[in-house]
Write a protein that holds these residues in place. Structure first.
Motif, PDB file in Angstrom:
ATOM      1  N   GLN A  34       0.831  -1.207   0.000  1.00  0.00           N
ATOM      2  CA  GLN A  34       0.000   0.000   0.000  1.00  0.00           C
ATOM      3  C   GLN A  34       0.866   1.257   0.000  1.00  0.00           C
ATOM      4  OE1 GLN A  34      -3.384   0.014  -0.356  1.00  0.00           O
ATOM      5  NE2 GLN A  34      -3.039   2.178  -0.720  1.00  0.00           N
ATOM      6  N   ARG A  35       1.946   1.256   0.789  1.00  0.00           N
ATOM      7  CA  ARG A  35       2.849   2.418   0.808  1.00  0.00           C
ATOM      8  C   ARG A  35       3.504   2.625  -0.554  1.00  0.00           C
ATOM      9  NH1 ARG A  35       4.372   0.145   5.767  1.00  0.00           N
ATOM     10  NH2 ARG A  35       6.316  -0.605   4.834  1.00  0.00           N
ATOM     11  N   LEU A  36       3.852   1.531  -1.207  1.00  0.00           N
ATOM     12  CA  LEU A  36       4.450   1.631  -2.537  1.00  0.00           C
ATOM     13  C   LEU A  36       3.465   2.220  -3.536  1.00  0.00           C
ATOM     14  CD1 LEU A  36       6.793   1.054  -4.485  1.00  0.00           C
ATOM     15  CD2 LEU A  36       5.823  -1.217  -4.804  1.00  0.00           C
ATOM     16  N   ILE A  37       2.228   1.751  -3.500  1.00  0.00           N
ATOM     17  CA  ILE A  37       1.200   2.257  -4.406  1.00  0.00           C
ATOM     18  C   ILE A  37       0.935   3.737  -4.140  1.00  0.00           C
ATOM     19  CG2 ILE A  37      -1.247   2.087  -5.018  1.00  0.00           C
ATOM     20  CD1 ILE A  37      -0.969  -0.953  -4.497  1.00  0.00           C
ATOM     21  N   ASP A  38       0.853   4.114  -2.863  1.00  0.00           N
ATOM     22  CA  ASP A  38       0.590   5.512  -2.511  1.00  0.00           C
ATOM     23  C   ASP A  38       1.755   6.428  -2.869  1.00  0.00           C
ATOM     24  OD1 ASP A  38      -1.870   4.790  -1.502  1.00  0.00           O
ATOM     25  OD2 ASP A  38      -1.171   4.678   0.579  1.00  0.00           O
ATOM     26  N   GLY A  39       2.978   5.928  -2.729  1.00  0.00           N
ATOM     27  CA  GLY A  39       4.153   6.771  -2.918  1.00  0.00           C
ATOM     28  C   GLY A  39       4.650   6.877  -4.348  1.00  0.00           C
ATOM     29  N   ALA A  40       4.360   5.907  -5.176  1.00  0.00           N
ATOM     30  CA  ALA A  40       4.850   5.910  -6.556  1.00  0.00           C
ATOM     31  C   ALA A  40       3.849   6.626  -7.453  1.00  0.00           C
ATOM     32  CB  ALA A  40       5.078   4.485  -7.039  1.00  0.00           C
ATOM     33  N   ASP A  41       4.302   7.650  -8.138  1.00  0.00           N
ATOM     34  CA  ASP A  41       3.415   8.448  -8.990  1.00  0.00           C
ATOM     35  C   ASP A  41       2.751   7.614 -10.074  1.00  0.00           C
ATOM     36  OD1 ASP A  41       3.913  10.762  -7.577  1.00  0.00           O
ATOM     37  OD2 ASP A  41       5.562  11.388  -8.890  1.00  0.00           O
ATOM     38  N   GLU A  42       3.516   6.772 -10.752  1.00  0.00           N
ATOM     39  CA  GLU A  42       2.948   5.960 -11.832  1.00  0.00           C
ATOM     40  C   GLU A  42       1.895   4.998 -11.303  1.00  0.00           C
ATOM     41  OE1 GLU A  42       5.559   4.000 -14.545  1.00  0.00           O
ATOM     42  OE2 GLU A  42       7.019   5.620 -14.434  1.00  0.00           O
ATOM     43  N   LEU A  43       2.169   4.377 -10.169  1.00  0.00           N
ATOM     44  CA  LEU A  43       1.226   3.407  -9.616  1.00  0.00           C
ATOM     45  C   LEU A  43      -0.032   4.068  -9.076  1.00  0.00           C
ATOM     46  CD1 LEU A  43       3.669   1.006  -7.749  1.00  0.00           C
ATOM     47  CD2 LEU A  43       2.469   0.591  -9.894  1.00  0.00           C
ATOM     48  N   SER A  44       0.120   5.238  -8.480  1.00  0.00           N
ATOM     49  CA  SER A  44      -1.057   5.891  -7.906  1.00  0.00           C
ATOM     50  C   SER A  44      -1.996   6.429  -8.981  1.00  0.00           C
ATOM     51  CB  SER A  44      -0.636   7.020  -6.965  1.00  0.00           C
ATOM     52  OG  SER A  44       0.048   8.032  -7.667  1.00  0.00           O
ATOM     53  N   LYS A  45      -1.511   6.588 -10.221  1.00  0.00           N
ATOM     54  CA  LYS A  45      -2.350   7.087 -11.310  1.00  0.00           C
ATOM     55  C   LYS A  45      -3.048   5.970 -12.084  1.00  0.00           C
ATOM     56  CE  LYS A  45       0.409  11.206 -11.977  1.00  0.00           C
ATOM     57  NZ  LYS A  45       1.358  11.904 -12.843  1.00  0.00           N
ATOM     58  N   GLU A  46      -2.685   4.710 -11.803  1.00  0.00           N
ATOM     59  CA  GLU A  46      -3.301   3.576 -12.501  1.00  0.00           C
ATOM     60  C   GLU A  46      -4.783   3.505 -12.149  1.00  0.00           C
ATOM     61  OE1 GLU A  46      -2.226   1.048 -14.543  1.00  0.00           O
ATOM     62  OE2 GLU A  46      -0.192   1.812 -14.693  1.00  0.00           O
ATOM     63  N   THR A  47      -5.587   3.179 -13.147  1.00  0.00           N
ATOM     64  CA  THR A  47      -7.014   2.970 -12.919  1.00  0.00           C
ATOM     65  C   THR A  47      -7.409   1.621 -13.503  1.00  0.00           C
ATOM     66  OG1 THR A  47      -7.562   4.124 -14.974  1.00  0.00           O
ATOM     67  CG2 THR A  47      -7.584   5.428 -12.950  1.00  0.00           C
ATOM     68  N   PHE A  48      -8.342   0.964 -12.825  1.00  0.00           N
ATOM     69  CA  PHE A  48      -8.806  -0.344 -13.263  1.00  0.00           C
ATOM     70  C   PHE A  48     -10.323  -0.333 -13.261  1.00  0.00           C
ATOM     71  CE2 PHE A  48      -4.864  -1.021 -10.845  1.00  0.00           C
ATOM     72  CZ  PHE A  48      -4.062  -1.520 -11.848  1.00  0.00           C
ATOM     73  N   THR A  49     -10.900  -1.038 -14.188  1.00  0.00           N
ATOM     74  CA  THR A  49     -12.354  -1.151 -14.227  1.00  0.00           C
ATOM     75  C   THR A  49     -12.794  -2.286 -13.311  1.00  0.00           C
ATOM     76  OG1 THR A  49     -12.330  -2.723 -16.047  1.00  0.00           O
ATOM     77  CG2 THR A  49     -12.396  -0.364 -16.631  1.00  0.00           C
ATOM     78  N   LEU A  50     -14.023  -2.223 -12.877  1.00  0.00           N
ATOM     79  CA  LEU A  50     -14.560  -3.295 -12.045  1.00  0.00           C
ATOM     80  C   LEU A  50     -14.562  -4.618 -12.804  1.00  0.00           C
ATOM     81  CD1 LEU A  50     -17.533  -1.562 -10.219  1.00  0.00           C
ATOM     82  CD2 LEU A  50     -15.350  -2.275  -9.260  1.00  0.00           C
ATOM     83  N   ALA A  51     -14.863  -4.563 -14.081  1.00  0.00           N
ATOM     84  CA  ALA A  51     -14.861  -5.784 -14.890  1.00  0.00           C
ATOM     85  C   ALA A  51     -13.459  -6.389 -14.955  1.00  0.00           C
ATOM     86  CB  ALA A  51     -15.375  -5.490 -16.293  1.00  0.00           C
ATOM     87  N   GLY A  52     -12.445  -5.547 -15.066  1.00  0.00           N
ATOM     88  CA  GLY A  52     -11.072  -6.034 -15.109  1.00  0.00           C
ATOM     89  C   GLY A  52     -10.643  -6.664 -13.798  1.00  0.00           C
ATOM     90  N   ILE A  53     -11.040  -6.054 -12.696  1.00  0.00           N
ATOM     91  CA  ILE A  53     -10.712  -6.605 -11.379  1.00  0.00           C
ATOM     92  C   ILE A  53     -11.464  -7.908 -11.147  1.00  0.00           C
ATOM     93  CG2 ILE A  53     -10.856  -6.208  -8.892  1.00  0.00           C
ATOM     94  CD1 ILE A  53     -10.442  -3.219  -9.519  1.00  0.00           C
ATOM     95  N   ARG A  54     -12.717  -7.960 -11.579  1.00  0.00           N
ATOM     96  CA  ARG A  54     -13.517  -9.176 -11.423  1.00  0.00           C
ATOM     97  C   ARG A  54     -12.931 -10.320 -12.240  1.00  0.00           C
ATOM     98  NH1 ARG A  54     -16.283 -12.670  -8.771  1.00  0.00           N
ATOM     99  NH2 ARG A  54     -18.121 -13.464  -9.784  1.00  0.00           N
ATOM    100  N   LYS A  55     -12.454  -9.997 -13.441  1.00  0.00           N
ATOM    101  CA  LYS A  55     -11.885 -11.010 -14.315  1.00  0.00           C
ATOM    102  C   LYS A  55     -10.548 -11.528 -13.765  1.00  0.00           C
ATOM    103  CE  LYS A  55     -12.237  -9.761 -18.519  1.00  0.00           C
ATOM    104  NZ  LYS A  55     -11.998  -9.190 -19.851  1.00  0.00           N
ATOM    105  N   ASP A  56      -9.751 -10.634 -13.178  1.00  0.00           N
ATOM    106  CA  ASP A  56      -8.431 -11.006 -12.651  1.00  0.00           C
ATOM    107  C   ASP A  56      -8.281 -10.406 -11.255  1.00  0.00           C
ATOM    108  OD1 ASP A  56      -5.825 -11.704 -12.211  1.00  0.00           O
ATOM    109  OD2 ASP A  56      -4.989 -10.352 -13.719  1.00  0.00           O
ATOM    110  N   PRO A  57      -8.609 -11.163 -10.197  1.00  0.00           N
ATOM    111  CA  PRO A  57      -8.532 -10.625  -8.833  1.00  0.00           C
ATOM    112  C   PRO A  57      -7.124 -10.193  -8.414  1.00  0.00           C
ATOM    113  CG  PRO A  57      -9.756 -12.691  -8.859  1.00  0.00           C
ATOM    114  CD  PRO A  57      -9.159 -12.508 -10.223  1.00  0.00           C
ATOM    115  N   ASP A  58      -6.088 -10.737  -9.040  1.00  0.00           N
ATOM    116  CA  ASP A  58      -4.709 -10.380  -8.709  1.00  0.00           C
ATOM    117  C   ASP A  58      -4.166  -9.278  -9.611  1.00  0.00           C
ATOM    118  OD1 ASP A  58      -4.643 -12.341  -6.725  1.00  0.00           O
ATOM    119  OD2 ASP A  58      -4.075 -13.885  -8.179  1.00  0.00           O
ATOM    120  N   LEU A  59      -5.043  -8.541 -10.251  1.00  0.00           N
ATOM    121  CA  LEU A  59      -4.646  -7.518 -11.221  1.00  0.00           C
ATOM    122  C   LEU A  59      -3.751  -6.449 -10.594  1.00  0.00           C
ATOM    123  CD1 LEU A  59      -4.989  -6.263 -14.069  1.00  0.00           C
ATOM    124  CD2 LEU A  59      -6.982  -5.077 -13.174  1.00  0.00           C
TER     125      LEU A  59
END
Length: 66
Positions: A34-59
């Motif tokens: 979580q700290r890595l996701i919050d602190g990294a600019d590229e990671l914090s800007k990533e967006t995922f759709t609900l369908a994508g998360i549902r299809k791949d829970p480890d996305l």
């Protein structure tokens, strides 16, 4: 020349080891992830759709590893 090649091989092996160790440490700790996701600019800007998360829970975890 041979000494330089041997030295560069050792540096490359050390970089690979440290990279793998860091990936495994972060992947095994939810707070670190979580700290890595919050602190990294590229990671914090990533967006995922609900369908994508549902299809791949480890996305999210897979994208952080990439």
């Amino acid at each position: 020349l041979v000494n330089r090649v041997v030295f560069s091989h050792l540096v490359t092996a050390l970089e690979a080891y440290l990279g793998d160790t860091l990936i495994n440490a972060v992947a095994g700790d939810a707070d670190a992830m979580q700290r890595l996701i919050d602190g990294a600019d590229e990671l914090s800007k990533e967006t995922f759709t609900l369908a994508g998360i549902r299809k791949d829970p480890d996305l999210v975890e897979r994208r952080v590893r990439e």
